[in-house]
Design a protein around this motif. Sequence first.
Motif, short mmCIF file in Angstrom:
data_model
loop_
_atom_site.label_atom_id
_atom_site.label_comp_id
_atom_site.label_asym_id
_atom_site.label_seq_id
_atom_site.Cartn_x
_atom_site.Cartn_y
_atom_site.Cartn_z
N ILE A 185 0.87 -1.07 -0.15
CA ILE A 185 -0.15 -0.03 -0.12
C ILE A 185 0.75 1.16 -0.03
CG2 ILE A 185 -1.80 1.32 1.21
CD1 ILE A 185 -2.66 -1.46 2.55
N ILE A 189 -1.39 6.72 0.68
CA ILE A 189 -2.83 5.95 0.96
C ILE A 189 -2.83 5.68 2.38
CG2 ILE A 189 -4.17 4.07 0.53
CD1 ILE A 189 -3.41 4.12 -2.52
N ARG A 190 -1.62 5.28 2.87
CA ARG A 190 -1.64 4.82 4.25
C ARG A 190 -1.73 5.95 5.37
NH1 ARG A 190 3.30 1.95 3.03
NH2 ARG A 190 4.35 3.00 4.58
N ARG A 227 -6.29 -2.87 8.59
CA ARG A 227 -5.19 -2.58 7.58
C ARG A 227 -5.17 -3.81 6.64
NH1 ARG A 227 -0.07 -1.63 5.32
NH2 ARG A 227 -0.06 -3.32 4.37
N PHE A 230 -8.09 -4.27 4.27
CA PHE A 230 -7.95 -3.24 3.17
C PHE A 230 -6.99 -3.46 2.13
CE2 PHE A 230 -6.07 0.77 1.31
CZ PHE A 230 -7.02 1.30 0.83
N GLU A 231 -5.86 -4.03 2.74
CA GLU A 231 -4.60 -4.44 1.85
C GLU A 231 -5.32 -5.48 0.92
OE1 GLU A 231 -0.82 -7.39 2.44
OE2 GLU A 231 -1.25 -5.55 3.68
N PHE A 234 -7.35 -3.94 -1.59
CA PHE A 234 -6.49 -3.02 -2.55
C PHE A 234 -5.75 -3.98 -3.60
CE2 PHE A 234 -2.37 -0.89 -3.27
CZ PHE A 234 -2.85 0.29 -3.76
N GLN A 237 -8.54 -5.00 -6.38
CA GLN A 237 -8.50 -3.90 -7.29
C GLN A 237 -7.31 -3.61 -8.24
OE1 GLN A 237 -11.47 -2.77 -7.67
NE2 GLN A 237 -12.64 -1.78 -5.96
N VAL A 238 -6.23 -3.64 -7.71
CA VAL A 238 -5.02 -3.36 -8.61
C VAL A 238 -4.88 -4.33 -9.57
CG1 VAL A 238 -2.57 -3.54 -8.59
CG2 VAL A 238 -3.74 -2.12 -6.86
#
Length: 276
Positions: A185, A189-190, A227, A230-231, A234, A237-238
């Motif tokens: 990340i 963003i963090r 966290r 979310f990772e 994330f 999505q990437v």
Amino acid sequence: LSTPLQFIKGVGPRRGAALADTGLHVLEDLLLRLPSRYEDRQRLQLITDLKIGEATSIAGKVLSCGLRSTRRRGFQVFEALIEDSSGQIRAVFLNQPFLSRVFKVHQQMVLYGKVEATRSGSGLQFTNPKYEGIPEGVRANSDKSIHTGRIVPIYERVGTITSKMFRRIIHAGIQQLPDQLSDPIPAGIRERLALPGRREALEGVHFPEPESDIEELNAFLSRAQRRLIFEEFFAFQVGLVLRRLKTEHTIKARRIKVNDRVRHSVLQVLPFRLTD
């Protein structure tokens, strides 16, 4: 994070193979296998304050311990009498004779379990409690205690690998990590979302700080858990973006220029005529 699990303290080739069968090959795989729930074992109580039916932790010295036989053939009971500054309580372990090599007289132990009345009703006991021996000079609720005297992660059993084994292996693995880990990340963003770094999150999700909210942990809403969740989203999505870009690039690469001669040849083999 890419260290093969068999080289983590407490694993070895045999357990490494068992973990590999479940898709856990390297340390990162293991650390991303999150606890299913948490138990608060950090509030030690005095034996005289115990109440029947409550799950709690105590710390005390082993006064006596040993195996006794039962009427059932091959079935044995291991008993230990534990004493603290306020009183005594018996710990009973059903058909676990190996504990005679674990419990020693005068040893300091921490027990966690549900308090029950003895069969005679004259006292209290723990039946099959969780336990941990405390080395001399170490406090029962110190950071060096893994299984008791703290908020304890509970893991789903995998074959012969119990939750207790997972805690021991994961604790050893975290100790091997460097202070800083590469983070998928981006820092911007963090910072914007106030997310902890990856190492802090991995340690916090497996061995939460003493002041952590147990209800928040069991709802998977702690800062470290959010966290890592979310990772995962994330990375997903990437991955979708990269796949879409690759698809668009492939489509563009397959386009060919068609001149009049090629167009005439195609029209000759079509079963119908194309109008303008």
